[in-house]
Scaffold this motif. Structure first.
Motif, PDB file in Angstrom:
ATOM      1  N   LEU A   1      45.791  36.223  32.689  1.00  0.00           N
ATOM      2  CA  LEU A   1      47.053  36.328  32.441  1.00  0.00           C
ATOM      3  C   LEU A   1      47.525  36.817  31.018  1.00  0.00           C
ATOM      4  N   TYR A   2      46.797  36.478  30.103  1.00  0.00           N
ATOM      5  CA  TYR A   2      46.875  36.841  28.632  1.00  0.00           C
ATOM      6  C   TYR A   2      46.725  38.535  28.690  1.00  0.00           C
ATOM      7  N   ASP A   3      45.617  38.787  29.356  1.00  0.00           N
ATOM      8  CA  ASP A   3      45.376  40.300  29.276  1.00  0.00           C
ATOM      9  C   ASP A   3      46.417  41.245  29.797  1.00  0.00           C
ATOM     10  N   LEU A   4      46.844  40.521  31.236  1.00  0.00           N
ATOM     11  CA  LEU A   4      47.763  41.485  32.002  1.00  0.00           C
ATOM     12  C   LEU A   4      49.211  41.411  30.983  1.00  0.00           C
ATOM     13  N   LYS A   5      49.511  40.404  30.427  1.00  0.00           N
ATOM     14  CA  LYS A   5      50.807  40.427  29.466  1.00  0.00           C
ATOM     15  C   LYS A   5      50.599  41.415  28.300  1.00  0.00           C
ATOM     16  N   ILE A   6      49.536  41.620  27.752  1.00  0.00           N
ATOM     17  CA  ILE A   6      49.149  42.417  26.620  1.00  0.00           C
ATOM     18  C   ILE A   6      49.143  43.753  27.185  1.00  0.00           C
ATOM     19  N   ARG A   7      48.612  44.105  28.183  1.00  0.00           N
ATOM     20  CA  ARG A   7      48.503  45.538  28.720  1.00  0.00           C
ATOM     21  C   ARG A   7      49.822  45.918  29.429  1.00  0.00           C
ATOM     22  N   TYR A   8      50.416  44.950  30.360  1.00  0.00           N
ATOM     23  CA  TYR A   8      51.595  45.713  31.074  1.00  0.00           C
ATOM     24  C   TYR A   8      53.111  44.852  30.744  1.00  0.00           C
ATOM     25  N   GLY A   9      52.737  43.852  29.893  1.00  0.00           N
ATOM     26  CA  GLY A   9      54.114  43.114  29.575  1.00  0.00           C
ATOM     27  C   GLY A   9      54.367  41.832  30.380  1.00  0.00           C
ATOM     28  N   GLU A  10      55.369  41.206  30.038  1.00  0.00           N
ATOM     29  CA  GLU A  10      55.554  39.913  30.351  1.00  0.00           C
ATOM     30  C   GLU A  10      55.946  39.720  31.811  1.00  0.00           C
ATOM     31  N   THR A  11      56.944  40.942  32.157  1.00  0.00           N
ATOM     32  CA  THR A  11      57.577  41.025  33.422  1.00  0.00           C
ATOM     33  C   THR A  11      56.675  41.174  34.735  1.00  0.00           C
ATOM     34  N   GLU A  12      55.715  42.256  34.393  1.00  0.00           N
ATOM     35  CA  GLU A  12      54.757  42.536  35.356  1.00  0.00           C
ATOM     36  C   GLU A  12      53.619  41.798  35.619  1.00  0.00           C
ATOM     37  N   ALA A  13      53.235  40.711  34.438  1.00  0.00           N
ATOM     38  CA  ALA A  13      52.073  40.018  34.664  1.00  0.00           C
ATOM     39  C   ALA A  13      51.724  39.336  35.927  1.00  0.00           C
ATOM     40  N   TYR A  14      52.818  38.682  36.377  1.00  0.00           N
ATOM     41  CA  TYR A  14      52.637  37.658  37.576  1.00  0.00           C
ATOM     42  C   TYR A  14      52.500  38.501  38.711  1.00  0.00           C
ATOM     43  N   SER A  15      53.284  39.448  39.009  1.00  0.00           N
ATOM     44  CA  SER A  15      53.072  40.431  39.969  1.00  0.00           C
ATOM     45  C   SER A  15      51.522  40.901  40.149  1.00  0.00           C
ATOM     46  N   LEU A  16      51.010  41.573  38.959  1.00  0.00           N
ATOM     47  CA  LEU A  16      49.553  42.069  38.755  1.00  0.00           C
ATOM     48  C   LEU A  16      48.560  40.941  38.980  1.00  0.00           C
ATOM     49  N   TYR A  17      48.875  39.815  38.615  1.00  0.00           N
ATOM     50  CA  TYR A  17      47.981  38.709  38.737  1.00  0.00           C
ATOM     51  C   TYR A  17      47.326  38.737  40.427  1.00  0.00           C
ATOM     52  N   ASN A  18      48.274  38.922  41.210  1.00  0.00           N
ATOM     53  CA  ASN A  18      47.805  38.849  42.522  1.00  0.00           C
ATOM     54  C   ASN A  18      47.973  40.082  43.291  1.00  0.00           C
ATOM     55  N   GLY A  19      47.641  41.305  42.595  1.00  0.00           N
ATOM     56  CA  GLY A  19      47.508  42.632  43.308  1.00  0.00           C
ATOM     57  C   GLY A  19      48.773  43.358  43.675  1.00  0.00           C
ATOM     58  N   ILE A  20      49.595  43.344  42.287  1.00  0.00           N
ATOM     59  CA  ILE A  20      50.938  43.901  42.510  1.00  0.00           C
ATOM     60  C   ILE A  20      51.903  43.492  43.571  1.00  0.00           C
ATOM     61  N   SER A  21      52.346  42.220  43.588  1.00  0.00           N
ATOM     62  CA  SER A  21      53.085  41.547  44.682  1.00  0.00           C
ATOM     63  C   SER A  21      54.437  41.151  44.021  1.00  0.00           C
ATOM     64  N   LYS A  22      55.282  41.938  44.368  1.00  0.00           N
ATOM     65  CA  LYS A  22      56.572  41.209  43.816  1.00  0.00           C
ATOM     66  C   LYS A  22      56.990  39.748  44.505  1.00  0.00           C
ATOM     67  N   ALA A  23      56.541  39.812  45.830  1.00  0.00           N
ATOM     68  CA  ALA A  23      56.919  38.287  46.220  1.00  0.00           C
ATOM     69  C   ALA A  23      56.142  37.199  45.698  1.00  0.00           C
ATOM     70  N   TYR A  24      54.878  37.467  45.348  1.00  0.00           N
ATOM     71  CA  TYR A  24      54.159  36.556  44.613  1.00  0.00           C
ATOM     72  C   TYR A  24      54.947  36.361  43.245  1.00  0.00           C
ATOM     73  N   GLN A  25      55.252  37.245  42.514  1.00  0.00           N
ATOM     74  CA  GLN A  25      56.049  37.123  41.268  1.00  0.00           C
ATOM     75  C   GLN A  25      57.354  36.345  41.429  1.00  0.00           C
ATOM     76  N   ASP A  26      57.781  36.507  42.387  1.00  0.00           N
ATOM     77  CA  ASP A  26      59.339  35.609  42.559  1.00  0.00           C
ATOM     78  C   ASP A  26      58.878  34.230  42.922  1.00  0.00           C
ATOM     79  N   LYS A  27      57.474  33.978  43.863  1.00  0.00           N
ATOM     80  CA  LYS A  27      57.200  32.554  43.780  1.00  0.00           C
ATOM     81  C   LYS A  27      57.014  31.911  42.513  1.00  0.00           C
ATOM     82  N   VAL A  28      56.136  32.705  41.533  1.00  0.00           N
ATOM     83  CA  VAL A  28      55.622  31.995  40.472  1.00  0.00           C
ATOM     84  C   VAL A  28      56.980  31.554  39.537  1.00  0.00           C
TER      85      VAL A  28
END
Length: 215
Positions: free
Chosen positions: A165-192
């Motif tokens: 999660l730290y690496d994703l935030k550093i590379r892609y920003g806070e907003t996209e990190a949750y989505s990318l954690y689960n393979g670019i999923s907006k639904a997953y990001q919303d759940k988190v």
């Protein structure tokens, strides 16, 4: 002008100078307190979230003490030795991800590709291990990402999820990190984000309850 008057004036000037220096020192000290206070509050917040993480797992799940201790020890290692990570990734985020991913079940998912509480896959682990080898050396974990190795190391699972999660935030920003954690999923990001929002409410309640207990 008498010698006594001259001495009195010199003493007065010395007294005024001393007062001015004391005031300046006090102002510098207060300025430092103001500057450092947010940092201290931030770290106190982190420790309180670790305590909340532990309390939440004890209240809502059937965990052995050893597993919870592994989780909290992992958080504390990061807090004490890798503050640059704990400044960006908080325990409440890992709590939310653990709830969304598996509801804190230590299981295999995605046909055996995703492992553990936070559903980490082997390529993610190897990427983190190669990027942060000293952390895994401290954990004494240099094994392959096989189920038999992973299922008995909750601390390694949590650290790997945190680093990812730290690496994703550093590379892609806070907003996209949750989505990318689960393979670019907006639904997953919303759940988190939703899970994190109600956990924050519980966290505030927890803090108030701790304040009442400390009275």
């Amino acid at each position: 002008m008498t010698v006594r008057v001259i001495k009195a004036r010199k003493s007065y000037k010395k007294f005024v100078f001393t007062i001015i220096v004391a005031i300046l020192v006090l102002l510098v000290f207060l300025s430092l307190l103001i500057i450092l206070q947010p940092g201290r509050e931030k770290y106190n917040e982190y420790l309180t979230q670790v305590s909340f993480f532990e309390s939440y797992l004890k209240e809502y799940y059937q965990f052995e003490e050893e597993v919870i201790r592994d989780f909290t020890d992992a958080f504390m290692m990061l807090y004490e030795e890798y503050t640059y990570i704990t400044e960006l990734v908080l325990p409440i985020e890992l709590l939310a991800i653990g709830i969304v991913e598996t509801n804190f079940k230590n299981v295999k998912g995605d046909k055996g590709e995703s492992l553990g509480y936070f559903q980490i896959q082997a390529p993610t682990y190897w990427y983190m291990k190669n990027k942060y080898p000293e952390i895994y050396e401290k954990l004494n974990f240099t094994h392959a990402w096989y189920w038999d190795n992973v299922k008995v190391r909750p601390d390694v699972q949590l650290i790997t999820a945190t680093l990812y999660l730290y690496d994703l935030k550093i590379r892609y920003g806070e907003t996209e990190a949750y989505s990318l954690y689960n393979g670019i999923s907006k639904a997953y990001q919303d759940k988190v984000n939703y899970t994190k929002s109600w956990l924050k409410v519980k966290f505030e309640e927890y803090k108030e309850a701790q304040k009442e207990l400390s009275k």
